[in-house]
Write an enzyme that holds these catalytic residues in place. Structure first.
Site, PDB file in Angstrom:
ATOM      1  CG  ASP A   9     -77.847  60.723  71.341  1.00 17.79           C
ATOM      2  OD1 ASP A   9     -78.330  59.752  70.729  1.00 17.79           O
ATOM      3  OD2 ASP A   9     -77.893  61.879  70.908  1.00 17.79           O
ATOM      4  CD  GLU A  10     -78.992  64.987  73.567  1.00 15.08           C
ATOM      5  OE1 GLU A  10     -78.647  66.072  74.046  1.00 15.08           O
ATOM      6  OE2 GLU A  10     -79.319  64.842  72.370  1.00 15.08           O
ATOM      7  CG  ASN A  11     -84.246  57.323  76.990  1.00 10.37           C
ATOM      8  OD1 ASN A  11     -85.329  57.917  77.008  1.00 10.37           O
ATOM      9  ND2 ASN A  11     -84.051  56.141  77.546  1.00 10.37           N
TER      10      ASN A  11
END
Ligand code: ACM
Length: 680
Positions: A322-324
């Site tokens: 997630d959330e790279n």
């Protein structure tokens, strides 16, 4: 057989079979959570006494014997009965047993294992039958919850329950990284999960703020990335055994390629930017990310996942994903050149390339990949599982494209929404319009306990009892969604959870004592009955700058996301306005209590500076209670309040919505209803 004989036989069969009456409302009389699939009520009850004995079939596992023994002790604890049986063992005579447990085989800790059971309680005895011991474990939890009492003693109501889960994957994720969660916290929450028939413990083990697993291959992961707060391999094995003994599988999550600052504290050479790196202390989404174009990255992960695959026996390995934000990839020329040379158009595609390389490694070590919904990409093969957290769009897309998926969107318990909000969120929302074949790809759901704003001391109060209602959503039939009935049963399961070790109720007392010592806490409790922490992530934008060592001991940390008094008051108001005029006294008593609370709480606030921040809430509560009392008077006298008066009152309600100390009043909408009614 003669015709008469046949009639007699039919009559006898009818008489015997009518011991239990199938009624849709059978479950309405019991306080079990999750509600069973099918409940038939019977006549009479089984009376508990000191002769109560449990037997198990000879093929019963040690796991079942231990679970049955724990159930015996819990029933003994509830009833004060001195049972003669010390422990439940195989091979002991069963003819006279009060509760006979019969299983066909030992279950595997594996998705889609048979978890069904049949529980029959009759005045003369109880039987619990299941295909696997895992089903019997669930049946025991139901049985313990069914213990009831009357003036003559303790009893179990006669009934027959046939039960099985709706979804195979019923999970709780605990973030042990933002705030480290000690072994005892994990174990007590595993016990609580078992009490409500959850079966997957998703353990979030690496983050920007800490790497939490001992690695013998890469000791600097915890050496430099954990502040000394991590699980040793022997603790992990112990926890896995503890979970499996309770029918729960453990799925570890190592969050890559982003959320990875802590890895780089020890191994900066694997990052996409030069560093140096230190464990992150703040909250948010950060830039550090693995370099997917560096072959050393994959050598590292090969050795790392080899070690972790041996440590964690479950077939699934969660890789986060997630959330790279891709910022450090954009800034790195070598990575940009690699993308050009390999026709990789964007960061998402580069992450899919990385994920495919990781998938090869996991497959080599016999693991299946699961990740947050960012891992969904056309380049990814269909044998990965997608965990939808940003919305149901990815859930739908996954199922339509043939990926297995589970839902976490709507089960973010860190956002402090009400139990009802989560309860009504279905893993298979009707409006997704999935075909029956597509629906089969939805495995279930998971509640997620992110740990930015919880400590081991108050985390249980964020998880429980709300997650019991989520567990019901995952286990019970889709049409079980009577919110009032859920709330009717919630206090009972909350107390049951306390019995198995959850600290959501107990720790409140010590947290209050920390703030006010031994002073009379009743005025603070009155306020706590109607305030909730602000929702979503707005605590971060309300004057306090939280980090990993901020205190989580203030009133907002004691307040719970679903304030009981506010909710019960809301129900009373709804019923009153629907015609239950007898509730007038109850409502007025509540309002009077809130009005008077201001002066009482002020005495505490003056003595305890830590309470100063909640004074505006206490003042507002008193003011709006007074408005509510005015409205009740008008309603009772059948006076129509003037529009001016109503609009001034509604403006005051609006003002009272302002949070203080990052908490807010939760009873405003009910008082607003009274005010509006007084103008009709
Ligand atoms: C997530 O909440 N970042 C999966």
């Amino acid at each position: 057989m003669k015709k008469n004989g046949y009639l007699w036989l039919c009559l006898i069969l009818v008489l015997f079979s009518s011991t239990f009456i199938l009624s849709a409302d059978g479950a309405k009389n019991i306080s079990v959570m999750p509600l069973p699939l099918k409940t038939e009520t019977g006549n009479g009850q089984f009376r508990l006494d000191e002769k109560f004995v449990v037997s198990v079939s000879n093929n019963a596992s040690d796991r079942l014997c231990s679970a049955a023994s724990r159930a015996l002790r819990r029933i003994s604890g509830k009833t004060g009965l001195f049972f003669q049986q010390d422990y439940v063992r195989t091979g002991e005579a069963s003819e006279n047993a009060s509760l006979k447990i019969i299983v066909e085989r030992t279950g595997k800790i594996k998705l889609h294992e048979d978890e069904s059971y049949t529980l029959t309680i009759e005045p003369g005895g109880i039987s619990l039958k299941a295909v696997t011991d895992l089903g019997a474990l669930h049946g025991l939890e139901t049985l313990v919850q069914l213990v009831d009492k009357d003036k003559d003693g303790y009893l179990l109501p006669a009934l027959k329950i046939e039960d099985a889960p709706r979804f195979a994957w019923r999970g709780l994720m605990i973030d042990a990284c933002r705030h480290f969660m000690p072994v005892e916290m994990i174990k007590r929450n595993i016990d609580a999960m078992a009490a409500v028939k959850l079966n997957v413990f998703h353990w979030h083990l690496s983050e920007d703020q800490g790497f939490r697993v001992e690695s013998k291959t890469f000791p600097k992961l915890t050496g430099l990335g954990s502040d000394g707060l991590f699980y040793t391999q022997s603790e992990i094995k112990d926890i896995i055994k503890y979970a499996e003994d309770r029918g729960i599988s453990v799925v570890p999550e190592f969050d890559i390629p982003g959320h990875s600052t802590a890895w780089f504290a020890g191994y900066p050479e694997l990052a996409s930017a030069p560093g140096p790196y230190k464990v992150e202390r703040k909250w948010g989404v950060f830039d550090p990310v693995f370099d997917p174009t560096n072959e050393e990255t994959y050598k590292f992960f090969d050795a790392f996942f080899k070690e972790m695959s041996e440590l964690f026996p479950n077939e699934y390995m969660h890789i986060g994903g997630d959330e790279n934000n891709g910022k450090d990839w954009k800034k790195n020329e070598k990575i940009q050149e690699y993308m050009k040379a390999h026709n990789i158009p964007d960061a998402h595609a580069l992450q899919a390339y990385f994920n495919k390389r990781i998938l090869e490694i996991l497959t080599k070590y016999n693991k299946k990949m699961i990740g947050w919904d960012e891992i969904l990409h056309p380049d990814m093969p269909k044998n990965i599982i997608i965990q939808s957290w940003r919305g149901v769009k990815s859930l739908k897309e996954s199922a339509q494209k043939g990926y297995q998926a589970l839902l976490s969107n709507g089960y973010y318990i860190d956002l402090c929404y009400s139990t009802a909000t989560h309860y009504l969120n279905d893993p298979l929302p009707e409006n997704l319009n999935l075909s029956d074949d597509e629906k089969k790809f939805i495995l279930g759901g998971e509640a997620t306990m992110w740990a930015e704003l919880v400590s081991p001391e108050n985390v249980d109060s964020r998880i429980w009892p709300r997650t019991a209602a989520i567990a019901e959503r995952f286990w019970s039939a889709q049409n079980v969604k009577d919110v009032r009935d859920m709330y009717r049963r919630l206090p009972a399961i909350s107390r049951e959870l306390e019995d198995v070790g959850a600290l959501h109720l107990k720790n409140r007392g010590s947290m209050i004592r920390r703030l006010i010592g031994y002073d009379d806490n009743s005025a603070l409790l009155t306020l706590l009955g109607v305030i909730e922490p602000v929702k979503e992530y707005s605590r971060h934008s309300q004057g306090k700058s939280y980090n990993s060592y901020s205190p989580l001991t203030r009133v907002v940390d004691i307040a719970v996301p679903d304030a009981d008094d506010a909710r019960n008051f809301g129900f009373a108001v709804d019923d009153f306005l629907a015609g239950k005029v007898e509730l007038e006294k109850e409502i007025t008593t509540w309002l009077q209590c809130w009005k008077d609370n201001k002066a009482k709480l002020l005495l505490l606030i003056d003595k305890n500076p830590v309470l100063k921040e909640i004074e505006p809430l206490s003042n507002s509560l008193s003011d709006i209670a007074e408005l509510g009392m005015d409205a009740m008077k008008q309603i009772k006298a059948h006076n129509k309040a003037s529009q001016d008066r109503i609009s001034i009152a509604l403006q005051k309600i609006k003002k009272a919505q302002e949070p203080a100390g990052q908490a807010e009043l939760a009873n405003l909408s009910a008082i607003e209803k009274l005010i509006k009614k007084s103008g009709e």
